[in-house]
Scaffold this motif. Structure first.
Motif, PDB file in Angstrom:
ATOM      1  N   GLN A 146       0.819  -1.207   0.000  1.00 27.92           N
ATOM      2  CA  GLN A 146       0.000   0.000   0.000  1.00 27.92           C
ATOM      3  C   GLN A 146       0.855   1.260   0.000  1.00 27.92           C
ATOM      4  O   GLN A 146       0.496   2.269  -0.613  1.00 27.92           O
ATOM      5  N   ALA A 147       1.989   1.216   0.689  1.00 28.82           N
ATOM      6  CA  ALA A 147       2.866   2.388   0.750  1.00 28.82           C
ATOM      7  C   ALA A 147       3.413   2.747  -0.622  1.00 28.82           C
ATOM      8  O   ALA A 147       3.682   3.922  -0.904  1.00 28.82           O
ATOM      9  N   LEU A 148       3.592   1.765  -1.503  1.00 26.93           N
ATOM     10  CA  LEU A 148       4.073   2.050  -2.853  1.00 26.93           C
ATOM     11  C   LEU A 148       3.140   3.023  -3.580  1.00 26.93           C
ATOM     12  O   LEU A 148       3.594   3.867  -4.360  1.00 26.93           O
ATOM     13  N   VAL A 149       1.840   2.899  -3.328  1.00 24.76           N
ATOM     14  CA  VAL A 149       0.869   3.798  -3.963  1.00 24.76           C
ATOM     15  C   VAL A 149       0.827   5.141  -3.245  1.00 24.76           C
ATOM     16  O   VAL A 149       0.559   6.179  -3.868  1.00 24.76           O
ATOM     17  N   GLY A 150       1.100   5.157  -1.941  1.00 23.54           N
ATOM     18  CA  GLY A 150       1.032   6.405  -1.180  1.00 23.54           C
ATOM     19  C   GLY A 150       2.225   7.312  -1.389  1.00 23.54           C
ATOM     20  O   GLY A 150       2.091   8.536  -1.309  1.00 23.54           O
ATOM     21  N   VAL A 151       3.394   6.737  -1.680  1.00 22.47           N
ATOM     22  CA  VAL A 151       4.609   7.551  -1.818  1.00 22.47           C
ATOM     23  C   VAL A 151       4.478   8.630  -2.892  1.00 22.47           C
ATOM     24  O   VAL A 151       4.855   9.793  -2.651  1.00 22.47           O
ATOM     25  N   PRO A 152       3.967   8.341  -4.107  1.00 26.75           N
ATOM     26  CA  PRO A 152       3.844   9.414  -5.110  1.00 26.75           C
ATOM     27  C   PRO A 152       3.000  10.593  -4.632  1.00 26.75           C
ATOM     28  O   PRO A 152       3.309  11.748  -4.951  1.00 26.75           O
ATOM     29  N   PHE A 153       1.941  10.325  -3.869  1.00 23.40           N
ATOM     30  CA  PHE A 153       1.101  11.411  -3.373  1.00 23.40           C
ATOM     31  C   PHE A 153       1.851  12.245  -2.334  1.00 23.40           C
ATOM     32  O   PHE A 153       1.701  13.473  -2.288  1.00 23.40           O
ATOM     33  N   VAL A 154       2.661  11.593  -1.506  1.00 20.89           N
ATOM     34  CA  VAL A 154       3.463  12.336  -0.535  1.00 20.89           C
ATOM     35  C   VAL A 154       4.465  13.232  -1.253  1.00 20.89           C
ATOM     36  O   VAL A 154       4.616  14.420  -0.923  1.00 20.89           O
ATOM     37  N   VAL A 155       5.145  12.685  -2.249  1.00 25.42           N
ATOM     38  CA  VAL A 155       6.161  13.455  -2.974  1.00 25.42           C
ATOM     39  C   VAL A 155       5.535  14.638  -3.689  1.00 25.42           C
ATOM     40  O   VAL A 155       6.015  15.774  -3.605  1.00 25.42           O
ATOM     41  N   ARG A 156       4.423  14.400  -4.392  1.00 21.84           N
ATOM     42  CA  ARG A 156       3.803  15.474  -5.172  1.00 21.84           C
ATOM     43  C   ARG A 156       3.218  16.563  -4.273  1.00 21.84           C
ATOM     44  O   ARG A 156       3.087  17.710  -4.683  1.00 21.84           O
ATOM     45  N   THR A 157       2.845  16.208  -3.058  1.00 22.25           N
ATOM     46  CA  THR A 157       2.321  17.197  -2.117  1.00 22.25           C
ATOM     47  C   THR A 157       3.443  17.971  -1.438  1.00 22.25           C
ATOM     48  O   THR A 157       3.346  19.197  -1.246  1.00 22.25           O
ATOM     49  N   MET A 158       4.512  17.281  -1.067  1.00 21.74           N
ATOM     50  CA  MET A 158       5.589  17.902  -0.309  1.00 21.74           C
ATOM     51  C   MET A 158       6.557  18.694  -1.187  1.00 21.74           C
ATOM     52  O   MET A 158       7.099  19.717  -0.754  1.00 21.74           O
ATOM     53  N   LEU A 159       6.784  18.230  -2.407  1.00 17.53           N
ATOM     54  CA  LEU A 159       7.853  18.795  -3.228  1.00 17.53           C
ATOM     55  C   LEU A 159       7.698  20.289  -3.499  1.00 17.53           C
ATOM     56  O   LEU A 159       8.654  21.058  -3.304  1.00 17.53           O
ATOM     57  N   PRO A 160       6.529  20.776  -3.961  1.00 20.95           N
ATOM     58  CA  PRO A 160       6.425  22.218  -4.217  1.00 20.95           C
ATOM     59  C   PRO A 160       6.641  23.056  -2.964  1.00 20.95           C
ATOM     60  O   PRO A 160       7.192  24.160  -3.034  1.00 20.95           O
ATOM     61  N   VAL A 161       6.195  22.558  -1.812  1.00 21.13           N
ATOM     62  CA  VAL A 161       6.335  23.319  -0.568  1.00 21.13           C
ATOM     63  C   VAL A 161       7.797  23.358  -0.133  1.00 21.13           C
ATOM     64  O   VAL A 161       8.315  24.403   0.278  1.00 21.13           O
ATOM     65  N   LEU A 162       8.494  22.234  -0.220  1.00 20.75           N
ATOM     66  CA  LEU A 162       9.910  22.200   0.154  1.00 20.75           C
ATOM     67  C   LEU A 162      10.740  23.095  -0.760  1.00 20.75           C
ATOM     68  O   LEU A 162      11.673  23.769  -0.311  1.00 20.75           O
ATOM     69  N   ARG A 163      10.408  23.110  -2.039  1.00 19.16           N
ATOM     70  CA  ARG A 163      11.162  23.951  -2.974  1.00 19.16           C
ATOM     71  C   ARG A 163      10.899  25.431  -2.751  1.00 19.16           C
ATOM     72  O   ARG A 163      11.691  26.276  -3.166  1.00 19.16           O
ATOM     73  N   ALA A 164       9.787  25.738  -2.101  1.00 19.71           N
ATOM     74  CA  ALA A 164       9.476  27.138  -1.823  1.00 19.71           C
ATOM     75  C   ALA A 164      10.231  27.674  -0.613  1.00 19.71           C
ATOM     76  O   ALA A 164      10.260  28.885  -0.387  1.00 19.71           O
ATOM     77  N   VAL A 165      10.835  26.789   0.196  1.00 18.40           N
ATOM     78  CA  VAL A 165      11.605  27.230   1.359  1.00 18.40           C
ATOM     79  C   VAL A 165      12.917  27.853   0.885  1.00 18.40           C
ATOM     80  O   VAL A 165      13.636  27.267   0.077  1.00 18.40           O
ATOM     81  N   ASP A 166      13.217  29.036   1.370  1.00 19.07           N
ATOM     82  CA  ASP A 166      14.438  29.739   0.979  1.00 19.07           C
ATOM     83  C   ASP A 166      15.664  28.946   1.465  1.00 19.07           C
ATOM     84  O   ASP A 166      15.858  28.737   2.664  1.00 19.07           O
ATOM     85  N   GLY A 167      16.484  28.498   0.519  1.00 18.23           N
ATOM     86  CA  GLY A 167      17.662  27.713   0.863  1.00 18.23           C
ATOM     87  C   GLY A 167      18.657  28.463   1.725  1.00 18.23           C
ATOM     88  O   GLY A 167      19.453  27.843   2.452  1.00 18.23           O
ATOM     89  N   ARG A 168      18.616  29.788   1.674  1.00 19.78           N
ATOM     90  CA  ARG A 168      19.555  30.563   2.491  1.00 19.78           C
ATOM     91  C   ARG A 168      19.275  30.395   3.986  1.00 19.78           C
ATOM     92  O   ARG A 168      20.186  30.546   4.811  1.00 19.78           O
ATOM     93  N   LEU A 169      18.018  30.084   4.330  1.00 21.17           N
ATOM     94  CA  LEU A 169      17.709  29.828   5.735  1.00 21.17           C
ATOM     95  C   LEU A 169      18.414  28.565   6.227  1.00 21.17           C
ATOM     96  O   LEU A 169      18.948  28.528   7.338  1.00 21.17           O
ATOM     97  N   ARG A 170      18.407  27.520   5.379  1.00 21.99           N
ATOM     98  CA  ARG A 170      19.115  26.302   5.759  1.00 21.99           C
ATOM     99  C   ARG A 170      20.617  26.561   5.882  1.00 21.99           C
ATOM    100  O   ARG A 170      21.274  26.077   6.812  1.00 21.99           O
ATOM    101  N   GLU A 171      21.158  27.315   4.922  1.00 17.26           N
ATOM    102  CA  GLU A 171      22.599  27.600   4.945  1.00 17.26           C
ATOM    103  C   GLU A 171      22.986  28.408   6.177  1.00 17.26           C
ATOM    104  O   GLU A 171      24.023  28.142   6.805  1.00 17.26           O
ATOM    105  N   ALA A 172      22.147  29.371   6.547  1.00 19.15           N
ATOM    106  CA  ALA A 172      22.444  30.186   7.725  1.00 19.15           C
ATOM    107  C   ALA A 172      22.437  29.333   8.989  1.00 19.15           C
ATOM    108  O   ALA A 172      23.304  29.470   9.862  1.00 19.15           O
ATOM    109  N   ALA A 173      21.463  28.425   9.091  1.00 19.83           N
ATOM    110  CA  ALA A 173      21.401  27.551  10.258  1.00 19.83           C
ATOM    111  C   ALA A 173      22.616  26.627  10.317  1.00 19.83           C
ATOM    112  O   ALA A 173      23.178  26.383  11.396  1.00 19.83           O
TER     113      ALA A 173
END
Length: 549
Positions: A422-449
């Motif tokens: 069942q997880a094989l089917v759920g993984v694509p939905f997790v990726v497609r939901t999380m990916l745009p939000v993660l890419r919207a996080v300013d990478g400079r915040l991670r670098e500063a931390a």
């Protein structure tokens, strides 16, 4: 990236390759001549033709019916819009077995139309097409309507000021901008209907069969692995082509448009034409999406002695010696919930790590964006994560049985076998939901931390997690809903004493008798309520349209 790759290699690629290899090998030698033999069989050609034809017809019908709805949700502001948006999304997260049961309750033997007018369409291609429209209506509304709402309406208004008519302005300005989104939605609908299993299995009967249904029949009924392997390879090649086209349309959509805030483009309908379109859309949603679900509920209460809860009360007992189940059918609810919870955890871990890896790979490109090799690797990994949505779940399930049967991976009797599938089917939905939000996080915040001495885990906890917590909850909800409804693989690997709800419904529908039919309707109603409740909870926490679902 290592854990997601290992997970897909072990629980997806390995079972699929093993089952195909067993079908095409004879005495250790590859027998590729079977490809031509199988694909030239008239019965197989008929299955291939029907698979492609019904997918094309379902796609065209879905676009025809859903595009006006996409416009209404994109451009109109009216009371109850958010609730209606959630209602539209409910069919998409419903298990295909429930969708098939809902239309069976409406148009099948003993269904509402049969009772009222003696009309039965249960083995008609129209029942299959309408069920596919029901299932995929939200794909078009979300994909096309989401972009349509972000297009600046002033561009079309400028064309009209310059003398273009309403239709000409829409055709020359809006339609070209919507083209990639329409193409992406059409490809996703075609993919879902091309690989349709549960709906065709229930509504098609012995007359109609898609590739996925035929793979199941050749594997489970006839044990003809060579034919099943050839059909799996053909479907796999077709899915790869569809995913490649879909990725191209998504990149085109992302790179050529300037978008505005969708909340600024919606307004109250004006004029008789717009009000007619709104009410027409509401009527379509009511008849096409709501009525089948209401009929499903009505059939679950329509007992032999009138309306009541007889079918629900009998779910708590295993029944007679010749019963469909060795346990009470209601036990399938607890099984589905526990399996779904475990599958959700696995999907969140694997999908979250995959989305993070894709985000870091994307941000690691040179500033000018020119890194073809890295870009190809990222797109290849992204496409790999989507494959379980299109590759035969039947093949994966049967592959689990023949590959995970020896130490150190003898999981045939393990409780975890079903959640892994069942997880094989759920993984694509997790990726497609999380990916745009993660890419919207300013990478400079991670670098500063990191410069301040934070460990990678603390960077994730302090920087990323607060920003993506809401998307994480939405991803968990989607993963849970689709895990509850997984049927193609689970039908092979679920133990008789631990059936899931979709498997239980299919078993009940496969046996004659009013009690079995009524219990199937009751279990389908329970599964529908659980999935719909999960989705409505997601809509309450979704404050924007982040993500791709």
């Amino acid at each position: 990236m290592a854990l997601p790759l290992a997970f897909f290699a072990l629980f997806f690629a390995y079972p699929v390759i093993a089952i195909v290899g067993r079908g095409l090998k004879d005495g250790g030698q590859w027998r590729l001549g079977r490809l031509g033999t199988v694909l030239s069989d008239p019965d197989v050609l008929h299955v291939l033709w029907f698979t492609v034809w019904q997918a094309a017809a379902s796609t065209a019908l879905t676009l025809l019916i859903a595009l006006p709805g996409a416009y209404v949700f994109a451009r109109f502001d009216f009371p109850g819009k958010q609730l209606l948006r959630a209602v539209v999304m409910v069919p998409f997260v419903l298990p295909t077995v429930v969708v098939g049961s809902a239309f069976l309750a409406l148009v099948g033997r003993g269904g509402l139309l049969d009772d009222l007018w003696g009309m039965r369409l249960d083995t008609s291609v129209w029942a299959i097409l309408l069920a596919h429209v029901f299932f995929n209506y939200a794909v078009v509304v979300r994909t096309v309507g989401g972009l349509w709402g972000q297009l600046d309406p002033r561009q079309e208004e400028a064309a009209r000021v310059l003398g273009a008519g309403r239709f000409a302005a829409w055709r020359r300005v809006t339609l070209p901008a919507l083209g990639p989104a329409v193409a992406a939605a059409a490809l996703m609908v075609f993919l879902f209907t091309f690989t349709s299993f549960g709906i065709v299995q229930i509504l098609g009967g012995p007359t109609f069969s898609t590739l996925e249904v035929e793979i199941y029949r050749q594997t489970a009924d006839f044990l003809d692995l060579p034919t099943a392997a050839v059909l799996t390879l053909f479907q796999f090649a077709a899915v790869l082509g569809l995913l490649a086209l879909h990725a191209w349309t998504v990149r085109r959509r992302e790179s050529t448009l300037r978008l505005v805030d969708a909340s600024t483009t919606a307004r109250r309908p004006r004029g008789h034409g717009q009000w007619a379109l709104l009410w027409g859309t509401l009527a379509v949603i009511a008849v096409l999406l709501v009525v089948p679900l209401l009929v499903l509920v009505e059939r679950s209460f329509a007992g032999p002695d009138g309306y009541g809860g007889i079918f629900y009360t009998t779910l708590s007992s295993a029944g007679s010696a010749d019963s469909t189940f060795v346990v009470a059918p209601l036990d399938a609810l607890w099984n589905s919930l526990t399996y779904g919870a475990a599958a959700t955890v696995i999907a969140l871990v694997v999908g979250g790590l995959a989305a993070a890896a894709l985000t870091l790979s994307h941000s690691g490109l040179r500033p000018d964006g020119q890194s073809p090799r890295a870009d190809r690797l990222v797109r290849g990994f992204d496409a790999l994560l989507m494959l379980p949505l299109g590759v035969s779940a039947v093949t994966v399930g049967f592959g689990f049985l023949i590959t995970l049967d020896a130490p150190p991976l003898d999981l045939r009797s393990s409780w975890w076998l079903v959640p892994l599938a069942q997880a094989l089917v759920g993984v694509p939905f997790v990726v497609r939901t999380m990916l745009p939000v993660l890419r919207a996080v300013d990478g400079r915040l991670r670098e500063a931390a990191a410069v301040l001495g934070a460990s990678p885990w603390r960077v994730w906890r302090e920087v990323d997690l607060p920003m993506v917590r809401r998307a994480l909850l939405i991803a968990a909800g989607f993963a849970f809903a689709v895990s509850l409804g997984e049927f193609g693989a689970t039908v092979f690997i679920a133990r008789p004493d631990r059936p899931t709800l979709p498997v239980a419904v299919a078993r009940l529908l496969g046996r004659a008798g009013g009690l079995n039919y009524g219990q199937a309707m009751a279990l389908s109603t329970i599964l529908m309520v659980v999935c719909a409740g999960a989705l409505l909870a997601l809509e309450r926490i979704r404050i924007d349209q982040s993500g791709e679902f």
